[in-house]
Design a protein around this motif. Structure first.
Motif, PDB file in Angstrom:
ATOM      1  N   ALA A 265      70.325 -79.336  37.736  1.00 26.89           N
ATOM      2  CA  ALA A 265      70.955 -79.152  39.047  1.00 26.89           C
ATOM      3  C   ALA A 265      70.353 -80.104  40.074  1.00 26.89           C
ATOM      4  CB  ALA A 265      70.791 -77.704  39.507  1.00 26.89           C
ATOM      5  N   ALA A 266      69.037 -80.247  40.039  1.00 24.07           N
ATOM      6  CA  ALA A 266      68.385 -81.169  40.973  1.00 24.07           C
ATOM      7  C   ALA A 266      68.819 -82.605  40.709  1.00 24.07           C
ATOM      8  CB  ALA A 266      66.871 -81.044  40.849  1.00 24.07           C
ATOM      9  N   LEU A 267      68.941 -82.979  39.433  1.00 24.93           N
ATOM     10  CA  LEU A 267      69.372 -84.329  39.072  1.00 24.93           C
ATOM     11  C   LEU A 267      70.802 -84.594  39.532  1.00 24.93           C
ATOM     12  CD1 LEU A 267      68.889 -87.002  37.570  1.00 24.93           C
ATOM     13  CD2 LEU A 267      69.689 -85.872  35.473  1.00 24.93           C
ATOM     14  N   MET A 268      71.709 -83.641  39.287  1.00 24.87           N
ATOM     15  CA  MET A 268      73.104 -83.796  39.698  1.00 24.87           C
ATOM     16  C   MET A 268      73.227 -83.878  41.221  1.00 24.87           C
ATOM     17  SD  MET A 268      74.976 -83.978  36.945  1.00 24.87           S
ATOM     18  CE  MET A 268      73.572 -84.941  36.326  1.00 24.87           C
ATOM     19  N   ALA A 269      72.435 -83.066  41.921  1.00 27.70           N
ATOM     20  CA  ALA A 269      72.482 -83.073  43.385  1.00 27.70           C
ATOM     21  C   ALA A 269      72.046 -84.422  43.940  1.00 27.70           C
ATOM     22  CB  ALA A 269      71.596 -81.960  43.937  1.00 27.70           C
ATOM     23  N   ALA A 270      71.025 -85.003  43.308  1.00 25.86           N
ATOM     24  CA  ALA A 270      70.520 -86.291  43.780  1.00 25.86           C
ATOM     25  C   ALA A 270      71.478 -87.433  43.437  1.00 25.86           C
ATOM     26  CB  ALA A 270      69.145 -86.562  43.169  1.00 25.86           C
ATOM     27  N   LEU A 271      72.082 -87.394  42.241  1.00 24.94           N
ATOM     28  CA  LEU A 271      72.936 -88.486  41.790  1.00 24.94           C
ATOM     29  C   LEU A 271      74.299 -88.490  42.474  1.00 24.94           C
ATOM     30  CD1 LEU A 271      72.278 -88.596  37.921  1.00 24.94           C
ATOM     31  CD2 LEU A 271      71.499 -90.216  39.656  1.00 24.94           C
ATOM     32  N   PHE A 272      74.921 -87.322  42.582  1.00 22.98           N
ATOM     33  CA  PHE A 272      76.310 -87.259  43.032  1.00 22.98           C
ATOM     34  C   PHE A 272      76.477 -86.855  44.495  1.00 22.98           C
ATOM     35  CE2 PHE A 272      76.585 -86.519  38.394  1.00 22.98           C
ATOM     36  CZ  PHE A 272      77.386 -87.594  38.062  1.00 22.98           C
ATOM     37  N   PHE A 273      75.493 -86.145  45.043  1.00 19.61           N
ATOM     38  CA  PHE A 273      75.649 -85.667  46.414  1.00 19.61           C
ATOM     39  C   PHE A 273      74.556 -86.185  47.345  1.00 19.61           C
ATOM     40  CE2 PHE A 273      77.454 -82.423  43.559  1.00 19.61           C
ATOM     41  CZ  PHE A 273      78.775 -82.502  43.964  1.00 19.61           C
ATOM     42  N   LYS A 274      73.680 -87.036  46.795  1.00 15.87           N
ATOM     43  CA  LYS A 274      72.628 -87.666  47.596  1.00 15.87           C
ATOM     44  C   LYS A 274      71.805 -86.638  48.376  1.00 15.87           C
ATOM     45  CE  LYS A 274      74.434 -91.501  46.181  1.00 15.87           C
ATOM     46  NZ  LYS A 274      73.805 -92.246  45.061  1.00 15.87           N
ATOM     47  N   GLU A 275      71.586 -85.457  47.760  1.00 19.35           N
ATOM     48  CA  GLU A 275      70.755 -84.442  48.412  1.00 19.35           C
ATOM     49  C   GLU A 275      69.305 -84.918  48.394  1.00 19.35           C
ATOM     50  OE1 GLU A 275      71.076 -80.479  47.027  1.00 19.35           O
ATOM     51  OE2 GLU A 275      73.230 -80.312  47.402  1.00 19.35           O
ATOM     52  N   SER A 276      68.734 -85.042  49.564  1.00 16.31           N
ATOM     53  CA  SER A 276      67.342 -85.484  49.652  1.00 16.31           C
ATOM     54  C   SER A 276      66.407 -84.291  49.564  1.00 16.31           C
ATOM     55  CB  SER A 276      67.112 -86.225  50.969  1.00 16.31           C
ATOM     56  OG  SER A 276      67.397 -85.378  52.075  1.00 16.31           O
ATOM     57  N   LEU A 277      65.288 -84.498  48.909  1.00 13.27           N
ATOM     58  CA  LEU A 277      64.280 -83.450  48.758  1.00 13.27           C
ATOM     59  C   LEU A 277      63.063 -83.793  49.601  1.00 13.27           C
ATOM     60  CD1 LEU A 277      64.392 -82.868  44.890  1.00 13.27           C
ATOM     61  CD2 LEU A 277      65.553 -81.551  46.667  1.00 13.27           C
ATOM     62  N   SER A 278      62.644 -82.835  50.415  1.00 17.34           N
ATOM     63  CA  SER A 278      61.421 -83.027  51.186  1.00 17.34           C
ATOM     64  C   SER A 278      60.223 -82.843  50.263  1.00 17.34           C
ATOM     65  CB  SER A 278      61.354 -82.010  52.324  1.00 17.34           C
ATOM     66  OG  SER A 278      61.228 -80.698  51.805  1.00 17.34           O
ATOM     67  N   ILE A 279      59.055 -83.130  50.767  1.00 17.49           N
ATOM     68  CA  ILE A 279      57.830 -82.932  49.974  1.00 17.49           C
ATOM     69  C   ILE A 279      57.719 -81.470  49.557  1.00 17.49           C
ATOM     70  CG2 ILE A 279      55.306 -82.986  50.038  1.00 17.49           C
ATOM     71  CD1 ILE A 279      55.484 -85.407  51.861  1.00 17.49           C
ATOM     72  N   ALA A 280      58.043 -80.564  50.482  1.00 18.59           N
ATOM     73  CA  ALA A 280      57.981 -79.136  50.177  1.00 18.59           C
ATOM     74  C   ALA A 280      58.966 -78.767  49.071  1.00 18.59           C
ATOM     75  CB  ALA A 280      58.261 -78.320  51.435  1.00 18.59           C
ATOM     76  N   ASN A 281      60.189 -79.337  49.127  1.00 17.03           N
ATOM     77  CA  ASN A 281      61.182 -79.072  48.089  1.00 17.03           C
ATOM     78  C   ASN A 281      60.706 -79.552  46.726  1.00 17.03           C
ATOM     79  OD1 ASN A 281      63.827 -80.024  50.394  1.00 17.03           O
ATOM     80  ND2 ASN A 281      62.866 -78.038  50.101  1.00 17.03           N
ATOM     81  N   LYS A 282      60.109 -80.747  46.705  1.00 16.82           N
ATOM     82  CA  LYS A 282      59.607 -81.296  45.439  1.00 16.82           C
ATOM     83  C   LYS A 282      58.463 -80.444  44.890  1.00 16.82           C
ATOM     84  CE  LYS A 282      60.917 -86.049  46.617  1.00 16.82           C
ATOM     85  NZ  LYS A 282      60.446 -87.402  46.966  1.00 16.82           N
ATOM     86  N   MET A 283      57.608 -79.975  45.791  1.00 14.78           N
ATOM     87  CA  MET A 283      56.532 -79.083  45.358  1.00 14.78           C
ATOM     88  C   MET A 283      57.112 -77.796  44.771  1.00 14.78           C
ATOM     89  SD  MET A 283      53.790 -79.498  48.477  1.00 14.78           S
ATOM     90  CE  MET A 283      52.814 -78.115  47.871  1.00 14.78           C
ATOM     91  N   GLY A 284      58.176 -77.277  45.405  1.00 19.60           N
ATOM     92  CA  GLY A 284      58.826 -76.075  44.895  1.00 19.60           C
ATOM     93  C   GLY A 284      59.427 -76.290  43.522  1.00 19.60           C
ATOM     94  N   LEU A 285      60.004 -77.471  43.305  1.00 20.04           N
ATOM     95  CA  LEU A 285      60.603 -77.799  42.018  1.00 20.04           C
ATOM     96  C   LEU A 285      59.541 -77.850  40.920  1.00 20.04           C
ATOM     97  CD1 LEU A 285      63.436 -78.502  40.958  1.00 20.04           C
ATOM     98  CD2 LEU A 285      62.844 -80.905  41.208  1.00 20.04           C
ATOM     99  N   VAL A 286      58.427 -78.498  41.226  1.00 19.41           N
ATOM    100  CA  VAL A 286      57.325 -78.580  40.254  1.00 19.41           C
ATOM    101  C   VAL A 286      56.748 -77.201  39.981  1.00 19.41           C
ATOM    102  CG1 VAL A 286      55.009 -79.484  39.845  1.00 19.41           C
ATOM    103  CG2 VAL A 286      56.762 -80.960  40.853  1.00 19.41           C
ATOM    104  N   LEU A 287      56.539 -76.433  41.051  1.00 22.08           N
ATOM    105  CA  LEU A 287      55.993 -75.085  40.883  1.00 22.08           C
ATOM    106  C   LEU A 287      56.933 -74.195  40.075  1.00 22.08           C
ATOM    107  CD1 LEU A 287      54.328 -74.127  44.301  1.00 22.08           C
ATOM    108  CD2 LEU A 287      53.209 -74.559  42.105  1.00 22.08           C
ATOM    109  N   ALA A 288      58.245 -74.404  40.229  1.00 23.13           N
ATOM    110  CA  ALA A 288      59.206 -73.601  39.486  1.00 23.13           C
ATOM    111  C   ALA A 288      59.040 -73.793  37.982  1.00 23.13           C
ATOM    112  CB  ALA A 288      60.623 -73.975  39.903  1.00 23.13           C
ATOM    113  N   VAL A 289      58.921 -75.043  37.565  1.00 16.50           N
ATOM    114  CA  VAL A 289      58.741 -75.339  36.142  1.00 16.50           C
ATOM    115  C   VAL A 289      57.414 -74.764  35.646  1.00 16.50           C
ATOM    116  CG1 VAL A 289      58.532 -77.180  34.437  1.00 16.50           C
ATOM    117  CG2 VAL A 289      60.164 -77.401  36.318  1.00 16.50           C
TER     118      VAL A 289
END
Length: 304
Positions: A265-289
């Motif tokens: 979902a994060a990959l599709m959002a970045a590729l097709f909808f240019k959704e930008s992730l803040s540092i906090a969002n990226k930290m959340g993504l890593v923490l989720a995994v």
């Protein structure tokens, strides 16, 4: 593994539908309401040979399934609103990390965790909650500071609502599996009964809005219902098939499924909808995994 991959793809497709609906002026509410009859038709076509769909009102699980159907449509509407206002990544994280709630209920209420949780597992549960909070942090470009705080605060509640509602419905599904589901070969039967509950709830809400003059049924909304309803049912169906293929090892299938949906979902959002992730969002993504890995590290390690 094919069914598991298909379930991940179909689940992300649901989020992509919500994301593109505004572009084609598809009304999300109507698409969700009409998607459930499409779900029912899809499930009915997949009924095993020799089976027919019936509703037994004398069974407790029938009424619980109806209630779950109502919960599903409310959760779906929250997910649609959250995807459009907070983005695909935040919504998929909130959705998939809601597994914390049924896990906690299994451990502390139902007493059916299937294993003894150690310190790493509990750390994973804590990190999962933190990950949801970080992923929902998305400041908006609003000039007036008070308006900015107001809009941000209201929007943040959407993925939190998705987290809570998905967790609650999944917990109820676990409860039904423990006490009321008749047998595994009735999976589609039970699912169709849940869909009936969602159909009734959706029609009632739509009729109220039609009478109030707040809705006008349009063809594009019906088309949106098909693009939503088919993957909606099939995502659940292929997940059940994946569980069967792995011998019912949900402790392995669910973490891999959730991690796959989050990352794709994060990959599709970045590729097709240019959704930008803040540092906090990226930290959340890593923490989720990390969190999902810690929650089921024993099962994952046994497969290495």
């Amino acid at each position: 593994m094919l069914f598991l991959a298909l379930s991940i793809l179909l689940s992300v497709l649901l989020l992509l539908n919500f994301r593109i609906f505004p572009r084609y002026k598809v009304d999300t509410f109507q698409a969700i309401v009409f998607n459930y009859p499409v779900c029912f038709l899809t499930g009915w076509l997949l009924l095993p040979a020799g089976q027919s769909f019936t509703i037994d009102f004398s069974q407790t699980w029938t009424w619980l399934a109806f209630g779950l159907g109502v919960g599903f449509i409310l959760t779906f509407m929250l997910s649609g609103a959250s995807t459009q206002r907070m983005g695909i990544t935040a919504t998929s994280l909130a959705n998939n990390l809601s597994l914390v709630l049924p896990v906690c209920f299994s451990l502390f209420v139902f007493k059916t965790g299937g294993k003894v949780f150690d310190s790493l597992n509990y750390l994973g549960l804590v990190l999962a909650v933190v990950a949801v909070g970080l992923s929902t942090y998305k400041p908006e470009a609003v000039t007036d500071s008070s308006t900015k705080r107001s809009r941000l605060g209201a929007n943040v509640l959407l993925p939190i609502g998705v987290f809570l509602f998905y967790g609650a419905t999944n917990t109820m599904i676990n409860y039904m599996n423990l006490h009321y589901i008749p047998s595994t070969d009735k999976t589609i039967q039970v699912t169709l009964t849940m869909v009936i509950g969602a159909i009734v709830a959706g029609i009632v809400m739509l009729l109220i809005r039609l009478i109030q003059g707040k809705e006008t049924i349009q063809v594009r909304n019906l088309i949106g219902a098909f693009t939503l309803g088919i993957p909606n049912f099939l995502s659940f169906y292929t997940l059940v098939m994946a569980l069967s293929a792995f011998g019912g090892n949900g402790a392995f299938v669910y973490p891999v499924y959730n991690i796959g949906v989050i990352l794709l979902a994060a990959l599709m959002a970045a590729l097709f909808f240019k959704e930008s992730l803040s540092i906090a969002n990226k930290m959340g993504l890593v923490l989720a995994v990390i969190a999902i890995g810690l929650i089921s590290w024993q099962e994952l390690a046994s497969l290495v």
